[in-house]
Design a protein around this motif. Structure first.
Motif, PDB file in Angstrom:
ATOM      1  N   PHE A 326       0.768  -1.134   0.010  1.00 50.81           N
ATOM      2  CA  PHE A 326       0.081   0.143  -0.097  1.00 50.81           C
ATOM      3  C   PHE A 326       0.988   1.362   0.031  1.00 50.81           C
ATOM      4  CE2 PHE A 326      -2.071   3.491   2.246  1.00 50.81           C
ATOM      5  CZ  PHE A 326      -3.374   3.402   1.514  1.00 50.81           C
ATOM      6  N   ALA A 327       2.041   1.005   0.870  1.00 51.67           N
ATOM      7  CA  ALA A 327       2.930   2.362   0.790  1.00 51.67           C
ATOM      8  C   ALA A 327       3.483   2.594  -0.503  1.00 51.67           C
ATOM      9  CB  ALA A 327       3.711   2.348   1.920  1.00 51.67           C
ATOM     10  N   ARG A 328       3.952   1.567  -0.954  1.00 57.11           N
ATOM     11  CA  ARG A 328       4.665   1.578  -2.401  1.00 57.11           C
ATOM     12  C   ARG A 328       3.733   2.206  -3.513  1.00 57.11           C
ATOM     13  NH1 ARG A 328       5.789  -3.933  -1.353  1.00 57.11           N
ATOM     14  NH2 ARG A 328       7.789  -4.055  -0.167  1.00 57.11           N
ATOM     15  N   ALA A 329       2.311   1.650  -3.313  1.00 53.88           N
ATOM     16  CA  ALA A 329       1.354   2.469  -4.279  1.00 53.88           C
ATOM     17  C   ALA A 329       1.239   3.902  -4.320  1.00 53.88           C
ATOM     18  CB  ALA A 329       0.106   1.549  -3.987  1.00 53.88           C
ATOM     19  N   ARG A 330       1.197   4.194  -2.790  1.00 49.68           N
ATOM     20  CA  ARG A 330       0.852   5.853  -2.638  1.00 49.68           C
ATOM     21  C   ARG A 330       2.316   6.437  -3.149  1.00 49.68           C
ATOM     22  NH1 ARG A 330      -2.043   8.019  -3.362  1.00 49.68           N
ATOM     23  NH2 ARG A 330      -2.113   9.753  -1.993  1.00 49.68           N
ATOM     24  N   VAL A 331       3.185   6.043  -2.995  1.00 45.95           N
ATOM     25  CA  VAL A 331       4.620   6.915  -3.324  1.00 45.95           C
ATOM     26  C   VAL A 331       4.550   6.653  -4.896  1.00 45.95           C
ATOM     27  CG1 VAL A 331       6.777   6.738  -3.567  1.00 45.95           C
ATOM     28  CG2 VAL A 331       5.971   6.332  -1.142  1.00 45.95           C
ATOM     29  N   GLU A 332       4.041   5.571  -5.668  1.00 47.15           N
ATOM     30  CA  GLU A 332       4.095   5.785  -6.938  1.00 47.15           C
ATOM     31  C   GLU A 332       3.079   6.774  -7.555  1.00 47.15           C
ATOM     32  OE1 GLU A 332       5.887   1.339  -8.271  1.00 47.15           O
ATOM     33  OE2 GLU A 332       3.625   1.633  -8.098  1.00 47.15           O
ATOM     34  N   MET A 333       1.849   6.483  -6.745  1.00 48.28           N
ATOM     35  CA  MET A 333       0.853   7.386  -7.218  1.00 48.28           C
ATOM     36  C   MET A 333       1.313   8.898  -7.100  1.00 48.28           C
ATOM     37  SD  MET A 333      -2.370   5.690  -5.365  1.00 48.28           S
ATOM     38  CE  MET A 333      -3.132   4.024  -6.098  1.00 48.28           C
ATOM     39  N   LYS A 334       1.916   9.499  -6.269  1.00 47.52           N
ATOM     40  CA  LYS A 334       2.514  10.556  -6.058  1.00 47.52           C
ATOM     41  C   LYS A 334       3.528  10.867  -7.114  1.00 47.52           C
ATOM     42  CE  LYS A 334       1.808  14.317  -3.367  1.00 47.52           C
ATOM     43  NZ  LYS A 334       0.471  14.945  -3.516  1.00 47.52           N
ATOM     44  N   ALA A 335       4.288  10.081  -7.307  1.00 42.12           N
ATOM     45  CA  ALA A 335       5.328  10.345  -8.426  1.00 42.12           C
ATOM     46  C   ALA A 335       4.579  10.684  -9.770  1.00 42.12           C
ATOM     47  CB  ALA A 335       6.388   9.158  -8.452  1.00 42.12           C
ATOM     48  N   ALA A 336       3.766   9.916 -10.099  1.00 41.90           N
ATOM     49  CA  ALA A 336       2.757  10.163 -11.293  1.00 41.90           C
ATOM     50  C   ALA A 336       2.325  11.503 -11.276  1.00 41.90           C
ATOM     51  CB  ALA A 336       2.104   8.985 -11.464  1.00 41.90           C
ATOM     52  N   GLU A 337       1.595  11.797 -10.035  1.00 42.75           N
ATOM     53  CA  GLU A 337       0.835  12.969 -10.066  1.00 42.75           C
ATOM     54  C   GLU A 337       1.713  14.316 -10.012  1.00 42.75           C
ATOM     55  OE1 GLU A 337      -2.658  14.469  -6.828  1.00 42.75           O
ATOM     56  OE2 GLU A 337      -0.767  13.865  -5.897  1.00 42.75           O
ATOM     57  N   THR A 338       2.894  14.157  -9.659  1.00 38.92           N
ATOM     58  CA  THR A 338       3.939  15.112  -9.666  1.00 38.92           C
ATOM     59  C   THR A 338       4.359  15.423 -11.257  1.00 38.92           C
ATOM     60  OG1 THR A 338       4.932  14.984  -7.592  1.00 38.92           O
ATOM     61  CG2 THR A 338       6.165  16.025  -9.062  1.00 38.92           C
ATOM     62  N   ILE A 339       4.530  14.392 -11.893  1.00 32.87           N
ATOM     63  CA  ILE A 339       4.959  14.554 -13.098  1.00 32.87           C
ATOM     64  C   ILE A 339       3.840  15.100 -14.308  1.00 32.87           C
ATOM     65  CG2 ILE A 339       5.388  13.123 -15.296  1.00 32.87           C
ATOM     66  CD1 ILE A 339       7.138  11.709 -13.483  1.00 32.87           C
ATOM     67  N   LEU A 340       2.365  14.638 -14.014  1.00 26.87           N
ATOM     68  CA  LEU A 340       1.421  14.847 -14.857  1.00 26.87           C
ATOM     69  C   LEU A 340       0.976  16.223 -14.667  1.00 26.87           C
ATOM     70  CD1 LEU A 340      -0.528  11.552 -14.730  1.00 26.87           C
ATOM     71  CD2 LEU A 340       0.706  12.423 -16.554  1.00 26.87           C
ATOM     72  N   HIS A 341       0.884  16.506 -13.359  1.00 22.47           N
ATOM     73  CA  HIS A 341       0.454  18.227 -13.055  1.00 22.47           C
ATOM     74  C   HIS A 341       1.399  19.060 -13.590  1.00 22.47           C
ATOM     75  CE1 HIS A 341      -3.542  17.404 -11.290  1.00 22.47           C
ATOM     76  NE2 HIS A 341      -2.783  16.516 -10.545  1.00 22.47           N
TER      77      HIS A 341
END
Length: 386
Positions: A326-341
């Motif tokens: 779950f923690a890895r998933a949240r970190v990956e989501m945050k990385a993707a969000e950073t790039i896309l925004h």
């Protein structure tokens, strides 16, 4: 304060240099496996205080660490947040010098407050041994300024951060959750895919993540800086205490010898166990990336049909990513969000704002830097399986 104009090199959102700071703070940068996601650490645990502290968000580990440092005279003061006198949710910076007063800092705040401005007050009082409890963007600035502070000793207790917003916006969010938002005195995003609410009259309510009114929030509810955070897990703290990998307990990462010293000081008052991990994160992260691409492009989020939400809410805590997954998933989501925004809102800043480790985390989801997005200072590339 002589450091007040140091934003150009101390702000996490201008040109962060995590390899250099991780090496200075921890004697090495992050390396392989889970350090790729979470930053350098010596040990990782599920943890809880044997006797939970009254009023704590979880069981009171963070404030207990600060109190123990004061009890043992390891520090003269702790810089942290307490609730504003007029609003329990509004953070107010405080310089705490008595262990018993750490109880004031228990619980969650939502909003912005100038925690590091208290460094000037601490210096004026002649304090040379300090502890700071803060979120990642505060701790990044602290580490950049650390050498200029002339401290004899500094202990850094970090909490992972999720998207922040103004206290006023948070009150509006509470109003979407309940017809009597003023009665809510506790809110926590839990690792079992539910938000827990507690009320002044003793009631408790659990809301599945999928039932939250996130799609009803205005686009500017979270500022761009929070949607483009590159250090979700507070990698520059000596010890990080959060929830993401805790499976109902807290998640604790000892990052260096000073963090190990703080944990040892709690002795038998804290219960430690090995963190667990279950489920697969790839599907959940891919779905998040697709929805974030729509949001970053100005398109409406895809809403799950109402009839399907109860089923998925039942499945998530049983078969979705749990514990460290779950923690890895949240970190990956945050990385993707950073790039896309950033691609939408500030593409020219990407080469300075996005460290290499964020690109490495996002790479499995086909998010790679274009030539003009390559990090200006690539530093160390963090590679390794998980």
């Amino acid at each position: 304060m002589k450091n007040a104009k140091a934003c150009g090199h101390a702000c996490q959102f201008i040109a962060p240099d995590y390899p250099a700071l991780e090496t200075r703070v921890h004697a090495r940068a992050r390396s392989h496996c889970d350090e790729r996601f979470f930053g350098p650490f010596q040990a990782m645990y599920r943890a809880e205080m044997v006797v939970p502290r009254a009023g704590a968000q979880w069981t009171g580990i963070t404030t207990s660490l600060g109190a123990r440092l004061l009890e043992q005279n390891a520090v003269q003061a702790v810089l942290t947040m307490i609730p504003d006198a007029t609003d329990r949710w509004r953070p107010h910076p405080a310089l705490i010098t008595e262990a018993a007063d750490m109880a004031q800092a228990r619980g969650m705040r939502m909003g912005y407050a100038p925690l590091l401005a208290l460094l000037e007050q601490a210096q004026a009082q002649g304090f040379t041994r300090l502890a700071v409890i803060g979120i990642p963007c505060q701790i990044y600035a602290l580490r950049c300024l650390e050498a200029e502070l002339g401290l004899e000793r500094l202990y850094v207790i970090g909490t992972p951060c999720s998207d922040n917003t103004t206290t006023e916006n948070f009150h509006k969010f509470l109003g979407l959750l309940d017809t009597d938002p003023d009665a809510i005195d506790y809110l926590e995003f839990r690792a079992d895919y539910r938000v827990e609410l507690r009320y002044t009259d003793g009631r408790q309510r659990l809301i599945p993540f999928l039932k939250l009114p996130i799609s009803d929030l205005p686009q500017d509810f979270f500022p761009l800086t929070c949607r483009t955070c590159v250090d979700y897990t507070n990698a520059l703290a000596d010890i990080t205490v959060g929830y993401m990998g805790g499976e109902g307990q807290q998640w604790l990462l000892v990052r260096n010898d000073r963090g190990a010293e703080m944990l040892a000081a709690l002795g038998p008052d804290i219960r430690l166990s090995a963190p667990g991990s279950a489920g697969k994160r790839a599907g959940a992260v891919k779905g998040f990336v697709a929805n974030t691409e729509r949001a970053a492009g100005g398109l409406p989020l895809r809403r799950m049909p109402e009839w399907l939400r109860p089923l998925v809410s039942w499945l998530q805590p049983r078969f979705g990513p749990r514990g460290l997954e779950f923690a890895r998933a949240r970190v990956e989501m945050k990385a993707a969000e950073t790039i896309l925004h950033l691609r939408r809102a500030a593409p020219a800043k990407m080469k300075n704002m996005i460290p290499q480790h964020v690109w490495d985390i996002a790479a499995p989801y086909e998010l790679r830097p274009a030539p003009e997005e390559q990090p200006a200072s690539s530093g160390q590339k963090y590679l390794g399986g998980d």
